[in-house]
Design an enzyme around this catalytic site. Structure first.
Site, mmCIF file in Angstrom:
data_model
loop_
_atom_site.group_PDB
_atom_site.id
_atom_site.type_symbol
_atom_site.label_atom_id
_atom_site.label_comp_id
_atom_site.label_asym_id
_atom_site.label_seq_id
_atom_site.Cartn_x
_atom_site.Cartn_y
_atom_site.Cartn_z
ATOM 1 N N ASP A 11 0.964 -1.037 -0.044
ATOM 2 C CA ASP A 11 0.112 0.163 -0.127
ATOM 3 C C ASP A 11 0.829 1.177 0.043
ATOM 4 O O ASP A 11 1.754 1.701 0.936
ATOM 5 C CB ASP A 11 -0.894 -0.120 1.181
ATOM 6 C CG ASP A 11 -2.101 1.188 1.042
ATOM 7 O OD1 ASP A 11 -2.143 1.772 -0.004
ATOM 8 O OD2 ASP A 11 -2.922 0.945 1.905
ATOM 9 N N GLU A 106 -2.259 0.153 -4.763
ATOM 10 C CA GLU A 106 -2.564 -1.095 -3.730
ATOM 11 C C GLU A 106 -2.526 -2.375 -4.514
ATOM 12 O O GLU A 106 -3.264 -2.210 -5.475
ATOM 13 C CB GLU A 106 -3.894 -0.961 -2.837
ATOM 14 C CG GLU A 106 -3.827 -1.788 -1.756
ATOM 15 C CD GLU A 106 -5.232 -1.512 -0.826
ATOM 16 O OE1 GLU A 106 -5.452 -2.219 0.006
ATOM 17 O OE2 GLU A 106 -5.802 -0.537 -1.447
#
Length: 486
Positions: A11, A106
């Site tokens: 992320d 992500e």
């Protein structure tokens, strides 16, 4: 559940805002908010400096301005974010053929499938090497979670933020999850969380102790069964490399409600063209055109038309959206418009070009048959669309944060515009903070420009990960089975 932490979740940290700080030396270490800047704008991403002031994603921009009046407020530059995302995803693809992107910033990676990790030590080395590679190639930081399942890998990356790595050793899942809020589990949103709280369950431990039967009674069979498994740390979902999109759509929210029918029609046609651009970028076509209209009273209407076959022709989609608009009453004003295409396919039905021509011909005949007669036998002229103010035109031409080039002063970015002027800070990602100058909005020497790369000379990672870079940290603290931070 796997016996080794070979599922990785990456992320990127405050992605949009971090990219803007990397591109603009004068904003590094300062509060930055990226999102819609109009009265109805919403925050897309806030830098960590802005988050400390209470600003967060999905917050109305007006509220963010009250909390952080001195922050830099910028319009998103998706072309830059997509370029950086492509660089990151290319690095992930070198680790494994199984990469599951969730968004631009992500993704899950199955390290076992790529042969890049088979135990905790190799997984940690791969994760640290990835973080080093991302910073070298993009100039940005990302947080990495490693675990034996997707759910736990995502929880680990959340714990690692910002710019860290957390590895959860298999066998420690229940102990780690037990004190956490029920909201940490996938699928537990505000409504479900509140429902569980009223039943006396606020932690994951409470869910595990309640048992499956009680959770099924509270939230239903399908959700209750899955919730109990997750509370026990069980998650068998595989990393899926290809996730077929079910639709492609674009929409815009307007700062001021649109009342003029001609303006509404023009916006629908513009959105239809943008939708087709996205459709073609994905090498897809679609069979059903969908129109979304949110009116002044927040009521939302959708209309759809299914074509004879899949298409990626902008004329077909534009005219279908226009026909759908005819069935919607926009008298009171329109605050949002959207155009989408569903029923996606990998091919195009060629005879839809003829269908578009047929539709134009039918529309022309219908107009001739129903046009009101006036003196001299001419049809009444259509009303002129509402004219945008000079300030609105300037804001659209010179969005805050976007790139410009001046023939004398070089590359810069827009700090703001108004009263016929545009203010520009001249600096580059690798320069010192630059000077600020103001110009007329119609200055012939000033023009919009493409974003510059965030890293001036990107290193060669063609042999990576065969030769993983050394970790930036040789120390490993303990958190859920292991953690390392720079």
């Amino acid at each position: 559940m796997r016996p080794a932490p070979t599922i990785l979740h990456l992320d990127m940290d405050a992605f949009y805002a971090s990219a803007e700080q990397a591109a603009k030396p004068s904003l590094r270490g300062k509060a930055v908010v990226v999102g819609g800047l109009g009265p109805r704008g919403v925050v897309a991403t806030a830098s960590y400096e802005a988050r400390r002031l209470g600003v967060h994603s999905a917050m109305p921009t007006a509220q963010a301005r009250r909390l952080a009046p001195n922050a830099a407020y910028l319009v998103p530059r998706f072309s830059l974010y997509r370029t950086v995302s492509d660089q990151v995803m290319e690095l992930l693809g070198r680790l494994s053929p199984l990469v599951e992107p969730l968004s631009l910033d992500e993704a899950f990676v199955d390290l076992e499938a790529g042969g890049t990790a088979d135990d905790s030590a190799s997984a940690r080395a791969t994760g640290e090497g990835l973080r080093v590679a991302i910073r070298a190639v993009t100039g940005l930081s990302g947080s990495v979670g490693l675990a034996g399942s997707k759910m736990l890998a995502k929880i680990a990356s959340e714990q690692a933020k910002p710019d860290g790595l957390v590895l959860i050793e298999p066998g420690t899942e229940r102990e780690l999850l037990a004190p956490m809020s029920v909201r940490i589990l996938p699928g537990v949103g505000p409504a479900t969380g509140d429902h569980l709280r009223r039943a006396g369950m606020t932690t994951v431990h409470d869910l595990a102790e309640a048992g499956e039967a009680e959770l099924v009674r509270l939230v239903g069979k399908a959700h209750g069964h899955g919730l109990h498994r997750m509370a026990l740390g069980l998650d068998d979902r595989p990393v899926v490399a290809e996730r077929d999109a079910k639709s492609v759509s674009v929409e815009d929210t307007f700062d001021v409600d649109l009342h003029d029918r001609v303006r509404v029609r023009a916006e629908v046609e513009r959105l239809a063209v943008r939708c087709v651009e996205r459709l073609r970028a994905a090498d897809r076509s679609g069979r059903t055109v969908v129109l979304k209209v949110r009116r002044y009273d927040f009521s939302t209407l959708t209309r759809s038309e299914t074509l004879r076959g899949p298409t990626d022709d902008p004329t077909v989609v534009r005219e279908a959206a226009g026909r759908l608009l005819e069935s919607v009453d926009t008298t009171g004003g329109v605050r949002l418009l959207g155009v989408g295409v569903t029923g996606l396919a990998d091919y195009t039905q060629e005879d839809l070009f003829a269908q578009a021509a047929d539709a134009r011909e039918l529309a022309r005949r219908d107009l001739e048959d129903h046009a009101p007669a006036v003196a001299g036998g001419e049809a009444e002229a259509a009303p002129e669309p509402e004219a945008d103010s000079a300030e609105q035109l300037a804001a659209r031409r010179w969005p805050a944060g976007h790139d410009v080039h001046h023939e004398e002063h070089g590359h810069g970015w827009v700090q703001g515009s108004g009263i016929g002027r545009v203010t520009v800070r001249f600096e580059e990602p690798w320069s010192a903070p630059g000077r600020v100058l103001t110009f007329r909005i119609d200055d012939p020497l000033l023009r919009p420009a493409d974003p510059l790369p965030l890293v001036r000379e990107s290193p060669d990672y063609s042999s990576w990960p065969a030769s993983l870079p050394k970790s930036r940290s040789s120390d490993a603290a303990s958190s859920g089975g292991g953690e390392s931070r720079p």
